[in-house]
Scaffold this active site. Structure first.
Site, PDB file in Angstrom:
ATOM      1  CE1 TYR A 137      -3.605   2.627   0.871  1.00  0.00           C
ATOM      2  CE2 TYR A 137      -2.064   3.340   2.586  1.00  0.00           C
ATOM      3  CZ  TYR A 137      -3.206   3.560   1.820  1.00  0.00           C
ATOM      4  OH  TYR A 137      -3.932   4.709   2.016  1.00  0.00           O
ATOM      5  NE  ARG A 188     -17.748  21.433  51.863  1.00  0.00           N
ATOM      6  CZ  ARG A 188     -18.561  20.408  51.621  1.00  0.00           C
ATOM      7  NH1 ARG A 188     -18.099  19.172  51.713  1.00  0.00           N
ATOM      8  NH2 ARG A 188     -19.824  20.613  51.323  1.00  0.00           N
TER       9      ARG A 188
END
Length: 541
Positions: free
Chosen positions: A52, A277
């Protein structure tokens, strides 16, 4: 200090170091692997083995045979047709990061380019003569690498010493000749995942630095709002299993040690608001995501991501034409990091809102001069809120965008590079949000009525800000102060924490596979850098 690609792959910190300007060198063994892989391509061509992009077309044209006489034309044409980028060009650091990751991939020895091609890229990096790479285009990586490769063959454009030059003129300035590409070289130059991997390394470096700053700035806001130090109690935080959470708790204890303001506030409230907190929980979760993302990026850098991959021996060459160029894992990691940073920034905006709101801060409204003629930080909080909303839109996962391309041949897309680009944008937006919080927290210190001392660490942060900008009195455009504070966060480290203990979150460029570094660990350009398995990765002066 040069970063050397040796027999081991680069890690993300080394890619980030090259992005920041360090030169990249190929060791003798890396050069040998590159050359050996090209021999395999030569044998594939000579023997007529179907491969490819070597002797076939690409994409949906993968079954169209390309004769040997046409293979150089195919390589050149791939660059021309794939250079389809649009939009503003990438920055210097982004371009250098991609080039470093590409060279790292070639050095695995499975791409098949000639050594001369790699050397051309190294020369461009070394001279800081950088191809002009439009930020957007294709659906992943192809267009970005194509624009980089164009300069190697004398096409496209580059930036060199402040000038925009044609690719040919840029090469002439460096005493280089345009390359004529051989079989597969065009495809090798545009394929794989170097684009997203380079950008991801840069995102990690910027996010790591930002998280260090966000901890520091959050400590300033927490002190100004007179929070309860119990939120950072070591025994309590240890009950939740999260390395990041416990490190952030330790950082907050160090940053707020010896605070007279907080000593006077002990017991005033049972619980602080969540934006105060849960600093260890939210910031710590982001650090855990950073650690996991670093692992993914290091694995990607250690992987061969070409399509096709060449392997075997000259006597028995092999071709693997599968899908290693698809960046699914790194796309998901970038989406995750982007969401984590967006959440941290969203909580920074909530602390900022508390600082400017007299109903909860106990400070003058909007941290402004009294009398009604000054707005102080009222509208700066609008800007932060706007950036939080923009981050929320950007944090939608790119990896789910999908799409169909190349005549149904490529019918599933992961959008890895767009995921990295938007992660970088979110980190920048977050830095601007935290910069506004930094300015507001500094202003809040100026307006405190409590006769008590700041913690030594937060006092050093306040003094650092005041060395850049004076107290704000609506006497100048606030945007200018915000820009200075952003550059402070983006370009520098926060002051080191006092007695950080055995573990600390690593600064930009230092996080390894755990996401944390021991006190005194080497910086990203030190002589030896541990890789994801704890081994040394070689660098040299």
């Amino acid at each position: 200090m040069a970063v050397i690609r040796s027999d081991r792959p680069l890690d993300w910190r080394q890619v980030a170091a090259v992005a920041a300007g360090e030169p990249l060198e190929l060791s003798a063994d890396a050069r040998a692997r590159i050359a050996a892989a090209h021999v395999l391509v030569e044998q594939i061509v000579e023997r007529g083995i179907r491969a490819y992009g070597v002797n076939t077309g690409v994409g949906a044209l993968c079954d169209v045979i390309v004769s040997p006489s046409e293979q150089r034309t195919l390589s050149r044409n791939i660059l021309m047709s794939h250079a389809v980028g649009v939009g503003t060009p990438l920055g210097v650091a982004e371009t250098r990061a991609i080039m470093a990751a590409a060279l790292n991939n070639f050095a695995h020895g499975h791409s098949g380019i000639r050594l001369a091609v790699a050397e051309q890229l190294v020369a461009l990096l070394d001279a800081d003569c950088l191809p002009e790479v439009p930020a957007f285009g294709s659906v992943g990586y192809l267009s970005h690498m194509a624009h980089i490769a164009l300069v190697c063959i004398g096409e496209g454009h580059a930036r060199y010493r402040g000038e925009r030059l044609s690719g040919r003129e840029a090469l002439q300035r460096l005493g280089l000749e345009p390359l004529v590409l051989d079989a597969k070289e065009g495809l090798s130059l545009v394929n794989g995942t170097p684009c997203v991997t380079g950008l991801a390394a840069l995102a990690l470096a910027r996010a790591a630095r930002l998280l260090d700053w966000t901890d520091a700035v959050a400590a300033m806001s927490f002190e100004n709002l007179r929070g309860q130090l119990a939120a950072f109690d070591a025994e309590s935080l240890a009950l939740r299993i999260s390395p990041g959470l416990n490190v952030v708790g330790e950082r907050m204890r160090g940053a707020l040690a010896e605070s007279g303001i907080l000593a006077a506030a002990v017991g005033r409230r049972t619980q602080d608001p969540l934006s105060m907190r849960t600093i260890p929980h939210v910031h710590g979760a982001a650090r855990d995501v950073l650690s996991a993302t670093a692992e993914v990026v290091n694995r990607e850098l250690a992987s061969i991501t070409d399509n096709p991959i060449v392997a075997g021996t000259p006597e028995a060459p092999r071709v693997y034409s599968q899908a290693h160029a698809v960046g699914a894992s790194i796309a998901l990691a970038m989406d995750s990091l982007a969401t984590a940073i967006a959440q941290v920034a969203a909580m920074a905006e909530r602390r900022l809102d508390r600082l400017v709101n007299p109903l909860v801060s106990g400070l003058p409204a909007f941290l402004a001069e009294p009398g009604g003629t000054c707005s102080g930080f009222m509208i700066a909080q609008y800007t932060a809120a706007s950036l939080v909303a923009q981050n929320r839109r950007l944090a939608m996962p790119a990896s789910l965008d999908g799409g169909i391309t190349s005549g149904l041949q490529e019918d599933h897309l992961c959008h890895a590079t767009p995921a990295a680009l938007k992660a970088l944008e979110i980190v920048d937006n977050a830095g601007r949000i935290v910069a506004v919080e930094l300015l507001a927290a500094s202003q809040a210190y100026d307006l405190q009525t409590l006769d008590a001392a700041r913690a030594p660490y937060t006092d050093s942060l306040w003094r650092g800000v005041r060395s850049l900008v004076p107290t704000y009195r609506d006497d100048r455009p606030l945007a200018e102060d915000m820009a200075l504070a952003f550059r402070m966060i983006a370009d520098t480290e926060p002051p080191p924490l006092p007695n950080p203990g055995k573990m600390r979150p690593a600064a930009a460029g230092v996080v390894g596979h755990t996401g944390y570094a021991t006190a005194g660990e080497a910086n990203p350009t030190a002589a030896h850098l541990p890789d994801a398995a704890g081994r040394d990765l070689q660098s040299a002066a």
